[in-house]
Design a protein around this motif. Structure first.
Motif, PDB file in Angstrom:
ATOM      1  N   LEU A 105       0.817  -1.210   0.000  1.00  0.00           N
ATOM      2  CA  LEU A 105       0.000   0.000   0.000  1.00  0.00           C
ATOM      3  C   LEU A 105       0.851   1.259   0.000  1.00  0.00           C
ATOM      4  CD1 LEU A 105      -2.318  -1.125   2.927  1.00  0.00           C
ATOM      5  CD2 LEU A 105      -2.941  -1.083   0.527  1.00  0.00           C
ATOM      6  N   GLY A 106       0.341   2.268  -0.662  1.00  0.00           N
ATOM      7  CA  GLY A 106       0.875   3.613  -0.571  1.00  0.00           C
ATOM      8  C   GLY A 106      -0.183   4.460   0.105  1.00  0.00           C
ATOM      9  N   VAL A 107       0.142   5.020   1.256  1.00  0.00           N
ATOM     10  CA  VAL A 107      -0.815   5.783   2.045  1.00  0.00           C
ATOM     11  C   VAL A 107      -0.342   7.233   2.090  1.00  0.00           C
ATOM     12  CG1 VAL A 107      -1.893   5.991   4.309  1.00  0.00           C
ATOM     13  CG2 VAL A 107      -1.268   3.728   3.439  1.00  0.00           C
ATOM     14  N   ALA A 108      -1.259   8.163   1.853  1.00  0.00           N
ATOM     15  CA  ALA A 108      -0.870   9.571   1.856  1.00  0.00           C
ATOM     16  C   ALA A 108      -1.940  10.420   2.532  1.00  0.00           C
ATOM     17  CB  ALA A 108      -0.655  10.056   0.426  1.00  0.00           C
ATOM     18  N   ILE A 109      -1.470  11.481   3.173  1.00  0.00           N
ATOM     19  CA  ILE A 109      -2.379  12.496   3.694  1.00  0.00           C
ATOM     20  C   ILE A 109      -1.879  13.855   3.207  1.00  0.00           C
ATOM     21  CG2 ILE A 109      -3.062  11.187   5.737  1.00  0.00           C
ATOM     22  CD1 ILE A 109      -1.225  13.061   7.354  1.00  0.00           C
ATOM     23  N   GLN A 110      -2.792  14.794   3.157  1.00  0.00           N
ATOM     24  CA  GLN A 110      -2.434  16.126   2.679  1.00  0.00           C
ATOM     25  C   GLN A 110      -3.298  17.166   3.383  1.00  0.00           C
ATOM     26  OE1 GLN A 110      -1.940  16.939  -1.664  1.00  0.00           O
ATOM     27  NE2 GLN A 110      -3.864  18.004  -1.391  1.00  0.00           N
ATOM     28  N   ARG A 111      -2.676  18.211   3.839  1.00  0.00           N
ATOM     29  CA  ARG A 111      -3.435  19.323   4.409  1.00  0.00           C
ATOM     30  C   ARG A 111      -3.880  20.204   3.236  1.00  0.00           C
ATOM     31  NH1 ARG A 111      -0.705  21.728   9.164  1.00  0.00           N
ATOM     32  NH2 ARG A 111      -1.740  19.958  10.106  1.00  0.00           N
ATOM     33  N   PRO A 112      -5.172  20.395   3.062  1.00  0.00           N
ATOM     34  CA  PRO A 112      -5.657  21.189   1.935  1.00  0.00           C
ATOM     35  C   PRO A 112      -5.209  22.646   2.020  1.00  0.00           C
ATOM     36  CG  PRO A 112      -7.469  20.032   3.027  1.00  0.00           C
ATOM     37  CD  PRO A 112      -6.260  19.868   3.878  1.00  0.00           C
ATOM     38  N   THR A 113      -4.804  23.171   0.886  1.00  0.00           N
ATOM     39  CA  THR A 113      -4.461  24.586   0.769  1.00  0.00           C
ATOM     40  C   THR A 113      -5.063  25.107  -0.526  1.00  0.00           C
ATOM     41  OG1 THR A 113      -2.424  24.273  -0.494  1.00  0.00           O
ATOM     42  CG2 THR A 113      -2.229  24.167   1.910  1.00  0.00           C
ATOM     43  N   ASP A 114      -4.925  26.400  -0.746  1.00  0.00           N
ATOM     44  CA  ASP A 114      -5.411  26.985  -1.991  1.00  0.00           C
ATOM     45  C   ASP A 114      -4.660  26.447  -3.208  1.00  0.00           C
ATOM     46  OD1 ASP A 114      -7.210  28.499  -0.561  1.00  0.00           O
ATOM     47  OD2 ASP A 114      -5.929  30.288  -0.526  1.00  0.00           O
ATOM     48  N   LYS A 115      -3.425  25.993  -2.982  1.00  0.00           N
ATOM     49  CA  LYS A 115      -2.593  25.526  -4.098  1.00  0.00           C
ATOM     50  C   LYS A 115      -2.592  24.008  -4.256  1.00  0.00           C
ATOM     51  CE  LYS A 115       0.434  29.495  -3.920  1.00  0.00           C
ATOM     52  NZ  LYS A 115       1.796  29.997  -3.826  1.00  0.00           N
ATOM     53  N   SER A 116      -3.137  23.284  -3.301  1.00  0.00           N
ATOM     54  CA  SER A 116      -3.130  21.819  -3.396  1.00  0.00           C
ATOM     55  C   SER A 116      -4.344  21.333  -4.182  1.00  0.00           C
ATOM     56  CB  SER A 116      -3.110  21.186  -2.007  1.00  0.00           C
ATOM     57  OG  SER A 116      -4.298  21.468  -1.303  1.00  0.00           O
ATOM     58  N   SER A 117      -4.214  20.112  -4.685  1.00  0.00           N
ATOM     59  CA  SER A 117      -5.316  19.506  -5.434  1.00  0.00           C
ATOM     60  C   SER A 117      -5.464  18.040  -5.041  1.00  0.00           C
ATOM     61  CB  SER A 117      -5.064  19.607  -6.939  1.00  0.00           C
ATOM     62  OG  SER A 117      -4.015  18.733  -7.326  1.00  0.00           O
ATOM     63  N   SER A 118      -6.583  17.470  -5.396  1.00  0.00           N
ATOM     64  CA  SER A 118      -6.780  16.042  -5.128  1.00  0.00           C
ATOM     65  C   SER A 118      -5.765  15.226  -5.912  1.00  0.00           C
ATOM     66  CB  SER A 118      -8.203  15.625  -5.465  1.00  0.00           C
ATOM     67  OG  SER A 118      -8.505  15.909  -6.811  1.00  0.00           O
ATOM     68  N   GLN A 119      -5.359  15.722  -7.077  1.00  0.00           N
ATOM     69  CA  GLN A 119      -4.364  14.998  -7.882  1.00  0.00           C
ATOM     70  C   GLN A 119      -3.018  14.953  -7.167  1.00  0.00           C
ATOM     71  OE1 GLN A 119      -5.141  13.288 -10.813  1.00  0.00           O
ATOM     72  NE2 GLN A 119      -3.155  12.386 -10.344  1.00  0.00           N
ATOM     73  N   ASP A 120      -2.679  16.015  -6.424  1.00  0.00           N
ATOM     74  CA  ASP A 120      -1.445  16.008  -5.627  1.00  0.00           C
ATOM     75  C   ASP A 120      -1.474  14.867  -4.612  1.00  0.00           C
ATOM     76  OD1 ASP A 120      -0.505  18.314  -6.911  1.00  0.00           O
ATOM     77  OD2 ASP A 120      -1.289  19.647  -5.342  1.00  0.00           O
ATOM     78  N   LEU A 121      -2.615  14.663  -3.980  1.00  0.00           N
ATOM     79  CA  LEU A 121      -2.760  13.593  -2.996  1.00  0.00           C
ATOM     80  C   LEU A 121      -2.649  12.222  -3.662  1.00  0.00           C
ATOM     81  CD1 LEU A 121      -3.345  12.760  -0.079  1.00  0.00           C
ATOM     82  CD2 LEU A 121      -5.784  12.951  -0.610  1.00  0.00           C
ATOM     83  N   ILE A 122      -3.292  12.068  -4.789  1.00  0.00           N
ATOM     84  CA  ILE A 122      -3.213  10.805  -5.535  1.00  0.00           C
ATOM     85  C   ILE A 122      -1.773  10.524  -5.952  1.00  0.00           C
ATOM     86  CG2 ILE A 122      -3.887   9.658  -7.693  1.00  0.00           C
ATOM     87  CD1 ILE A 122      -6.610  11.168  -7.364  1.00  0.00           C
ATOM     88  N   ASN A 123      -1.078  11.539  -6.433  1.00  0.00           N
ATOM     89  CA  ASN A 123       0.311  11.370  -6.853  1.00  0.00           C
ATOM     90  C   ASN A 123       1.204  10.964  -5.688  1.00  0.00           C
ATOM     91  OD1 ASN A 123      -0.434  12.083  -9.454  1.00  0.00           O
ATOM     92  ND2 ASN A 123       0.315  14.173  -9.287  1.00  0.00           N
TER      93      ASN A 123
END
Length: 67
Positions: free
Chosen positions: A26-44
């Protein structure tokens, strides 16, 4: 999830030896949302973590945080 799959002891069809069971990496990721972040960033990030897990061997997980 990983442990639950391992405990099922599902024989691996491509291996003729009962020592080998289906496992999951598994590859597990978390991301704090910002104005510059995207769902694609999290998927990547999760995808990159998955490939790192696969490089390390069977039945692994790698965690990536973008905070």
């Amino acid at each position: 999830m990983q442990k639950s799959i391992q405990e099922l002891k599902i024989p691996h069809k491509k291996k003729n030896n009962f020592q080998y069971f289906v496992t999951v990496s598994l590859g597990v990721a978390i991301q704090r949302p910002t104005d510059k972040s995207s769902s694609q960033d999290l998927i990547n990030a999760a995808d990159k973590a998955l490939y790192k897990a696969k490089e390390q061997g069977r039945n692994r997980w790698v965690f990536a945080a973008k905070l």
